[in-house]
Design a protein around this motif. Structure first.
Motif, PDB file in Angstrom:
ATOM      1  N   GLU A 170      23.258  16.768-110.700  1.00 24.86           N
ATOM      2  CA  GLU A 170      22.380  15.629-110.427  1.00 24.86           C
ATOM      3  C   GLU A 170      20.927  16.055-110.263  1.00 24.86           C
ATOM      4  OE1 GLU A 170      21.579  12.291-106.960  1.00 24.86           O
ATOM      5  OE2 GLU A 170      23.580  13.178-107.135  1.00 24.86           O
ATOM      6  N   ALA A 171      20.700  17.196-109.604  1.00 21.57           N
ATOM      7  CA  ALA A 171      19.315  17.630-109.383  1.00 21.57           C
ATOM      8  C   ALA A 171      18.589  17.855-110.695  1.00 21.57           C
ATOM      9  CB  ALA A 171      19.304  18.908-108.546  1.00 21.57           C
ATOM     10  N   GLU A 699      31.628  16.300 -94.354  1.00 21.89           N
ATOM     11  CA  GLU A 699      31.212  16.408 -95.747  1.00 21.89           C
ATOM     12  C   GLU A 699      29.767  16.883 -95.845  1.00 21.89           C
ATOM     13  OE1 GLU A 699      31.113  13.714 -99.862  1.00 21.89           O
ATOM     14  OE2 GLU A 699      31.478  12.773 -97.901  1.00 21.89           O
ATOM     15  N   LEU A 700      29.503  17.728 -96.858  1.00 27.31           N
ATOM     16  CA  LEU A 700      28.158  18.228 -97.133  1.00 27.31           C
ATOM     17  C   LEU A 700      27.609  17.543 -98.382  1.00 27.31           C
ATOM     18  CD1 LEU A 700      28.736  22.044 -96.571  1.00 27.31           C
ATOM     19  CD2 LEU A 700      27.660  20.446 -95.001  1.00 27.31           C
ATOM     20  N   ALA A 701      26.348  17.184 -98.343  1.00 25.64           N
ATOM     21  CA  ALA A 701      25.711  16.555 -99.508  1.00 25.64           C
ATOM     22  C   ALA A 701      25.630  17.558-100.653  1.00 25.64           C
ATOM     23  CB  ALA A 701      24.312  16.061 -99.141  1.00 25.64           C
ATOM     24  N   SER A 702      25.965  17.096-101.860  1.00 26.12           N
ATOM     25  CA  SER A 702      26.058  18.008-103.001  1.00 26.12           C
ATOM     26  C   SER A 702      25.081  17.672-104.112  1.00 26.12           C
ATOM     27  CB  SER A 702      27.486  17.972-103.558  1.00 26.12           C
ATOM     28  OG  SER A 702      27.824  16.660-103.988  1.00 26.12           O
ATOM     29  N   GLN A 703      24.063  16.864-103.845  1.00 26.79           N
ATOM     30  CA  GLN A 703      23.200  16.463-104.951  1.00 26.79           C
ATOM     31  C   GLN A 703      22.357  17.613-105.491  1.00 26.79           C
ATOM     32  OE1 GLN A 703      23.069  15.221-101.886  1.00 26.79           O
ATOM     33  NE2 GLN A 703      20.980  14.844-101.147  1.00 26.79           N
ATOM     34  N   PHE A 704      22.191  18.676-104.695  1.00 28.09           N
ATOM     35  CA  PHE A 704      21.385  19.801-105.162  1.00 28.09           C
ATOM     36  C   PHE A 704      22.251  20.999-105.560  1.00 28.09           C
ATOM     37  CE2 PHE A 704      18.523  17.609-102.068  1.00 28.09           C
ATOM     38  CZ  PHE A 704      17.736  17.028-103.035  1.00 28.09           C
ATOM     39  N   VAL A 705      23.540  20.791-105.670  1.00 26.21           N
ATOM     40  CA  VAL A 705      24.457  21.835-106.114  1.00 26.21           C
ATOM     41  C   VAL A 705      24.835  21.575-107.561  1.00 26.21           C
ATOM     42  CG1 VAL A 705      26.627  23.020-105.656  1.00 26.21           C
ATOM     43  CG2 VAL A 705      25.345  22.017-103.771  1.00 26.21           C
ATOM     44  N   ARG A 706      24.841  22.615-108.348  1.00 25.56           N
ATOM     45  CA  ARG A 706      25.262  22.459-109.736  1.00 25.56           C
ATOM     46  C   ARG A 706      26.766  22.196-109.776  1.00 25.56           C
ATOM     47  NH1 ARG A 706      26.481  27.256-113.991  1.00 25.56           N
ATOM     48  NH2 ARG A 706      27.487  25.967-115.545  1.00 25.56           N
ATOM     49  N   VAL A 707      27.163  21.066-110.328  1.00 27.63           N
ATOM     50  CA  VAL A 707      28.573  20.687-110.460  1.00 27.63           C
ATOM     51  C   VAL A 707      28.807  20.267-111.902  1.00 27.63           C
ATOM     52  CG1 VAL A 707      30.410  19.171-109.671  1.00 27.63           C
ATOM     53  CG2 VAL A 707      28.676  19.951-108.045  1.00 27.63           C
ATOM     54  N   ASP A 708      29.565  21.067-112.634  1.00 28.25           N
ATOM     55  CA  ASP A 708      29.870  20.795-114.034  1.00 28.25           C
ATOM     56  C   ASP A 708      31.372  20.855-114.252  1.00 28.25           C
ATOM     57  OD1 ASP A 708      27.189  20.693-114.560  1.00 28.25           O
ATOM     58  OD2 ASP A 708      27.052  22.733-115.315  1.00 28.25           O
TER      59      ASP A 708
END
Length: 759
Positions: A170-171, A699-708
């Motif tokens: 997302e980032a 839960e930890l926010a994941s918008q700045f983690v690369r998730v593919d």
């Protein structure tokens, strides 16, 4: 040797591809290629390609004697093709007069429409004379095509990057969205691109976003119909009103295409995944685009709502100005260009790679070496001649060495590594009478192999070899090894356990640790073709405790687990050494214990893959738990990868959990998901943290983690009764809904493959 034909020489000189001097340099290559046979023009063309004067693309045109098609203008010559589309192909060209490279997009024009295109082109040149992003338009009445040229872009299109990477985090998509909005704001609110799609958006090595083909599609087809020739990928974002009579490109249609583009980057596929182009057009007109969180559950609510506004079927509900759209995007921690630059540099294989720069070799300190050597010689002379120099005699001293355990390893009991001759004598007070009565594991042979040729059960004893230790059950038997205490240590450079059944028994006489643990000390640990039965009581204490016995290098910390069935609520393997790589292949975790518990984090400076292929986690539980991440400032990057795996998560239980005290603020820089088809429930959590084993996950926010590469689906497991009494009950996966997948294989644990590995 025959020279090139006059026709070939004239073509080369006309296009300024090769001159007489360059042809002379090719003679040696031509002589080698022809090997005494007549050297026709095709041999000269091959030689020109070999020396780098001519490209393969140009060679095909010369072989077919179509070299005149390479010349667009007197100075513009095509050199290569960078985007293959039957309607609007993109070429790399060179201006032979200025020796500059440019990109050219060519689009055919019907004879009946040529005059109308000419009128629109004159109007476009008057309106956009001050907009450099539109490039230069070329209209050829003889060849009936219109072309657009612009300076070459040193980078790649988003279409190619999406193919290479799958979904974008997302980032990164936010940064792309900011770049597109900036492009339109800089060119004015009246500027219309008319063809926003992945192949027209390029990223340079510096992270700058460039847009190709501004205004070209609208110049050729301002009001497309179902009979209009449209580029294949343009069907993915064409607004519903574009196909209505008299509707052309507008800010509203640009917003719709923009939203579809962002949706595709996050989901990894177009909003309407249909093969028929006409069916796609009908879907855009009749169906609303699904919420992106259904396919990418890690997308934040804010960004999902932003995309939903862009892709509204009613034009009036979309943003009216690009400034309005830009104001809706927030939450980026880096500048967009810096974020995109780091994203381009993150393209990796599954193998670990050093994240830092390689060290340069320092110059040899000759002066220090000479000084050290001189002082050593002087000291030696004084030592052997101390009587002549009236030096005092040396007093007799004694010294002993005391082993110190590494600071990063805290064994459950003090480590004592026995020799092979004393392995039978290792017995502790904690072993129960029943365990003492069992036969011990045999002594390894000269090859380091412990062959178990009867069902057992065996009791664990400490074994030590220098190179490779293999504990292997005979085919068709699958012997049982009972682990009841914590004193047994398997130590070697490589430890491999194959075709056994491990039973972890909680002893009533056991003191200290509450659960039995098998300790492994090895640089590489392999575990395959086995069954594991442990306590069904939840505990953070693992079944297998593993640490490396060598130096902290890339050669240590390797884990390979394949064809394993686990029934325990305890972690399968805990690693007290920084991990280098881990592979789980065809593994079934029956209960909710994590597969891997990392006390030592991952190797500093490395991208460390934890790969799950054809794995099933039946009950919700973290796949990987990392302990004390905040205390490991030098930790590397944990990369969760894999394919065709069913990972059940529900409630607050995350996919990757962080355990311990205060979590580091930079935790998102040390973890990523770079999978190729890991399937999780739609409402599953990706990352979580808890301070203690009795605490619940937050839960930890994941918008700045690369998730593919994560796919969300609906599935559950049923518990059948197996015919074999020896095998643990194997649940069956019941899949209700899965997204579009490229693979035809059934996801999850493969029981037939597991049975075949035992024979």
């Amino acid at each position: 040797m025959e020279p090139p034909s006059a026709e070939l020489i004239q073509a080369l000189q006309t296009l300024k591809i090769a001159n007489d001097r360059e042809l002379q340099k090719c003679r040696t290559r031509v002589r080698r290629l022809s090997q005494g046979l007549p050297a026709f023009d095709s041999v000269w063309i091959d030689a020109l390609v070999h020396v780098g004067v001519m490209t393969q693309f140009q060679a095909r045109y010369f072989e077919q004697k179509r070299w005149h098609e390479l010349q667009l203008t007197e100075s513009l010559v095509l050199r290569d093709q960078v985007h293959f589309d039957p309607v609007m192909p993109v070429f790399l060209a060179v201006d032979v007069e200025s020796n500059t490279r440019c990109m050219v997009t060519r689009c055919g024009v019907d004879r009946a429409d040529f005059e109308a295109v000419s009128v629109r082109l004159r109007t476009l040149r008057q309106v956009r004379s001050d907009v450099p992003s539109t490039g230069t338009f070329l209209l050829d009445p003889d060849k009936r095509f219109v072309a657009q040229s612009r300076p070459a872009i040193e980078g790649e299109s988003l279409e190619r990057l999406l193919i290479r990477r799958g979904r974008f985090p997302e980032a990164v998509v936010r940064s792309i969205a900011v770049g597109v909005c900036d492009y339109f704001e800089q060119n004015g609110e009246t500027h219309l691109h008319g063809d926003l799609r992945l192949s027209n958006l390029w990223l340079t090595a510096s992270g700058r976003l460039e847009l190709l083909n501004a205004g070209l599609f609208n110049l050729v087809s301002p009001s497309p119909t179902i009979h209009t020739k449209i580029p294949i990928d343009a069907y993915n974002g064409i607004a519903p009103e574009r196909l209505e009579a008299g509707k052309g490109v507008s800010v509203s249609t640009e917003m719709y295409a923009f939203g579809c583009l962002l949706w595709q980057l996050l989901a990894g596929r177009p909003p309407h995944a249909l093969a028929d182009p006409l069916a796609k057009l009908a879907a855009h007109r009749q169906k609303a685009i699904r919420d992106i969180r259904e396919l990418a559950p890690d997308v934040s609510d804010e960004f999902a709502e932003f995309i939903a506004k862009l892709t509204q079927r009613q034009p009036l509900k979309r943003p009216k100005r690009w400034a309005d759209a830009s104001s809706m995007i927030s939450g980026t921690t880096k500048t967009p260009q810096a974020r995109l630059k780091s994203f381009l540099h993150s393209f990796e294989s599954a193998a670990p790679r050093s994240l830092g720069q390689s060290r340069e070799k320092s110059p040899v300190p000759y002066a220090k070496i000479s000084l050290t050597l001189g002082l050593t010689i002087i000291a030696s002379i004084l030592f052997w001649n101390r009587d002549q120099f009236n030096l005092p005699a040396l007093s007799q001293v004694g010294a002993t060495t005391q082993p110190i355990a590494p600071e990063d390893f805290k064994p459950l009991v003090p480590l004592q590594t026995p020799t092979l001759e004393k392995s039978e004598e290792i017995k502790t007070a904690e072993i129960s009478l029943t365990q003492k009565a069992l036969p011990a594991l045999p002594v390894p042979d000269q090859e380091g192999v412990v062959l178990l040729d009867h069902p057992g059960p065996f009791r664990t004893t400490s074994l030590h070899v220098d190179d490779v230790l293999i504990i292997r059950g005979q085919a068709g038997i699958r012997p049982t090894i009972r682990v009841e205490d914590n004193s047994a240590i398997l130590e070697a450079k490589t430890v491999s356990i194959e075709n056994v059944q491990l039973e972890f028994i909680r002893s009533d006489q056991q003191q200290g640790a509450s659960h039995s643990v098998l300790q492994v000390v090895a640089d590489e640990f392999r575990f395959s073709q086995s069954l594991i039965a442990g306590s069904e009581e939840a505990s953070n204490q693992s079944l297998l405790s593993w640490r490396a016995n060598g130096a902290d290098t890339m050669a240590s910390g390797r884990l390979l687990v394949s064809n394993i069935i686990v029934k325990s609520r305890r972690p399968l393997i805990e690693s007290t050494t920084p991990l280098t790589t881990a592979l789980f292949d065809n593994v079934l975790q029956r209960l909710n214990g994590p597969l891997l518990f990392l006390h030592g984090g991952v190797h500093a400076g490395l991208r460390v893959p934890v790969v799950l292929n054809h794995c099933s986690m039946v009950e919700p539980g973290p796949v990987v738990t990392v302990d004390r991440l905040g205390e490991t400032a030098s930790s590397g990057l944990l990369s969760l990868q894999g394919k065709e795996s069913l990972l059940k998560t529900s409630g607050n239980v995350p996919l990757i959990g962080f355990h311990g005290g205060k979590l580091s603020e930079t935790w998102s820089d040390h973890v990523e998901v770079a999978a190729q088809g890991l399937i999780v429930p739609q409402a599953g959590k990706l990352f979580g943290h808890r301070t203690g084993p009795q605490e619940s996950w937050s839960e930890l926010a994941s918008q700045f983690v690369r998730v593919d590469g994560l796919l969300s689906g609906e599935f559950h497991f049923t518990e059948p009764v197996t015919e074999s009494e020896e095998l643990l009950p194997v649940p069956q996966a019941v899949i209700n809904h899965l997204p579009v997948r490229l693979s035809s294989e059934n996801p999850g644990f493969n029981f037939e493959r597991f049975e075949a590995s035992l024979n």
